[in-house]
Design a protein around this motif. Sequence first.
Motif, PDB file in Angstrom:
ATOM      1  N   PHE A   1     -11.084 -21.196  -4.046  1.00 30.96           N
ATOM      2  CA  PHE A   1     -10.836 -19.953  -3.308  1.00 30.96           C
ATOM      3  C   PHE A   1     -10.259 -20.344  -1.956  1.00 30.96           C
ATOM      4  CE2 PHE A   1     -14.122 -18.807  -6.315  1.00 30.96           C
ATOM      5  CZ  PHE A   1     -13.771 -17.531  -6.732  1.00 30.96           C
ATOM      6  N   THR A   2      -9.376 -19.534  -1.438  1.00 25.67           N
ATOM      7  CA  THR A   2      -8.705 -19.880  -0.178  1.00 25.67           C
ATOM      8  C   THR A   2      -9.112 -18.977   0.973  1.00 25.67           C
ATOM      9  OG1 THR A   2      -6.814 -18.487  -0.790  1.00 25.67           O
ATOM     10  CG2 THR A   2      -6.708 -20.830  -1.379  1.00 25.67           C
ATOM     11  N   SER A   3     -10.022 -18.041   0.740  1.00 26.39           N
ATOM     12  CA  SER A   3     -10.451 -17.139   1.812  1.00 26.39           C
ATOM     13  C   SER A   3     -11.851 -16.623   1.501  1.00 26.39           C
ATOM     14  CB  SER A   3      -9.474 -15.965   1.961  1.00 26.39           C
ATOM     15  OG  SER A   3      -9.458 -15.185   0.775  1.00 26.39           O
ATOM     16  N   GLY A   4     -12.403 -15.944   2.482  1.00 25.69           N
ATOM     17  CA  GLY A   4     -13.702 -15.326   2.296  1.00 25.69           C
ATOM     18  C   GLY A   4     -14.839 -16.335   2.225  1.00 25.69           C
ATOM     19  N   PRO A   5     -16.048 -15.849   2.019  1.00 28.48           N
ATOM     20  CA  PRO A   5     -17.200 -16.742   1.893  1.00 28.48           C
ATOM     21  C   PRO A   5     -17.044 -17.752   0.760  1.00 28.48           C
ATOM     22  CG  PRO A   5     -17.922 -14.458   2.142  1.00 28.48           C
ATOM     23  CD  PRO A   5     -16.437 -14.426   1.942  1.00 28.48           C
ATOM     24  N   GLU A   6     -16.318 -17.352  -0.297  1.00 30.11           N
ATOM     25  CA  GLU A   6     -16.174 -18.239  -1.456  1.00 30.11           C
ATOM     26  C   GLU A   6     -15.502 -19.555  -1.096  1.00 30.11           C
ATOM     27  OE1 GLU A   6     -16.513 -14.059  -2.870  1.00 30.11           O
ATOM     28  OE2 GLU A   6     -15.247 -15.086  -1.394  1.00 30.11           O
ATOM     29  N   LYS A   7     -14.569 -19.525  -0.151  1.00 29.22           N
ATOM     30  CA  LYS A   7     -13.882 -20.751   0.267  1.00 29.22           C
ATOM     31  C   LYS A   7     -14.896 -21.791   0.742  1.00 29.22           C
ATOM     32  CE  LYS A   7     -10.715 -22.474   3.830  1.00 29.22           C
ATOM     33  NZ  LYS A   7      -9.779 -22.107   4.920  1.00 29.22           N
TER      34      LYS A   7
ATOM     35  N   GLN B   1     -19.401 -26.114  -0.008  1.00 25.53           N
ATOM     36  CA  GLN B   1     -20.833 -26.390  -0.019  1.00 25.53           C
ATOM     37  C   GLN B   1     -21.232 -27.185  -1.248  1.00 25.53           C
ATOM     38  OE1 GLN B   1     -24.086 -23.160   0.463  1.00 25.53           O
ATOM     39  NE2 GLN B   1     -23.712 -23.299  -1.751  1.00 25.53           N
ATOM     40  N   TRP B   2     -20.772 -26.747  -2.425  1.00 21.67           N
ATOM     41  CA  TRP B   2     -21.156 -27.414  -3.667  1.00 21.67           C
ATOM     42  C   TRP B   2     -20.443 -28.755  -3.835  1.00 21.67           C
ATOM     43  CZ3 TRP B   2     -25.431 -26.407  -5.937  1.00 21.67           C
ATOM     44  CH2 TRP B   2     -25.979 -25.127  -5.857  1.00 21.67           C
ATOM     45  N   VAL B   3     -19.201 -28.852  -3.376  1.00 20.60           N
ATOM     46  CA  VAL B   3     -18.497 -30.142  -3.424  1.00 20.60           C
ATOM     47  C   VAL B   3     -19.232 -31.162  -2.555  1.00 20.60           C
ATOM     48  CG1 VAL B   3     -16.367 -31.343  -2.782  1.00 20.60           C
ATOM     49  CG2 VAL B   3     -16.248 -29.173  -4.016  1.00 20.60           C
ATOM     50  N   PHE B   4     -19.682 -30.731  -1.376  1.00 22.13           N
ATOM     51  CA  PHE B   4     -20.424 -31.635  -0.494  1.00 22.13           C
ATOM     52  C   PHE B   4     -21.790 -31.976  -1.072  1.00 22.13           C
ATOM     53  CE2 PHE B   4     -18.129 -30.043   3.609  1.00 22.13           C
ATOM     54  CZ  PHE B   4     -16.943 -30.592   3.135  1.00 22.13           C
ATOM     55  N   PHE B   5     -22.447 -30.994  -1.689  1.00 20.30           N
ATOM     56  CA  PHE B   5     -23.748 -31.265  -2.313  1.00 20.30           C
ATOM     57  C   PHE B   5     -23.609 -32.284  -3.443  1.00 20.30           C
ATOM     58  CE2 PHE B   5     -26.881 -30.208  -5.678  1.00 20.30           C
ATOM     59  CZ  PHE B   5     -28.025 -30.617  -5.003  1.00 20.30           C
ATOM     60  N   GLN B   6     -22.539 -32.167  -4.219  1.00 20.28           N
ATOM     61  CA  GLN B   6     -22.328 -33.150  -5.275  1.00 20.28           C
ATOM     62  C   GLN B   6     -22.177 -34.549  -4.690  1.00 20.28           C
ATOM     63  OE1 GLN B   6     -19.346 -35.123  -6.194  1.00 20.28           O
ATOM     64  NE2 GLN B   6     -20.798 -36.071  -7.605  1.00 20.28           N
TER      65      GLN B   6
END
Length: 219
Positions: free
Chosen positions: A88-94, A99-104
Amino acid sequence: MSKPITLWGHAGGPNPWKVIIILEELNLKYDHKMLEMSDVKKEPYEKICVNGRVPAIEDPNTGITLWESAAIIEYLIETYGQDKDLTFTSGPEKFLVKQWVFFQASGQGPYYGQAGWFAHYHPEKLPSAIERYREHVKRVLGVLNKALEGKQYLVGEKCTIADLSFIAWDMMLPWMFGEAWAGLDVENKFPNYFAWNKRLLERPAVQAAVKAKAAVSKI
């Protein structure tokens, strides 16, 4: 027509395969050059990655040399994922994707890696260390299982790099646990995670990576 991206990796380690899944998803040309583990901490590879780890990429189309799998994945998406289907390129989803990439990168990879190390490679058998890191693996599975309650994917209603980042390490779980894997009963104890993982494994790009890895690695 773009030139092939050079990906430096080795047969067993999951992080290069994590990058390959994204290369396959984006239908990018790449040349996977596999190193022996003994070669990653010396020249000439250390000129490519001063950290002496894989993966690293060299992209002749942009001139960039880059290491750290999470950074590579974000680079590939931002540079070549023009339709941005995998993020996603905007909004909270971005930021939830990040967040999940960093958690991984910080919460899955290191604990899974230590679980594999103490089970298979450490010169002494240390049951307390094996148990410690296996418990951390279970904790990560629990986090994912809870986050996926009532959802198909981690962010929004589509598969993104947030999901795909986890697959390469998850493929190694049976090897990490050995005979204890069956007793973990993932399907029943972590049903949301199990269904999600199965869903991701069915993607053609993931299957291509699984097939390629099986041809060169027993892990």
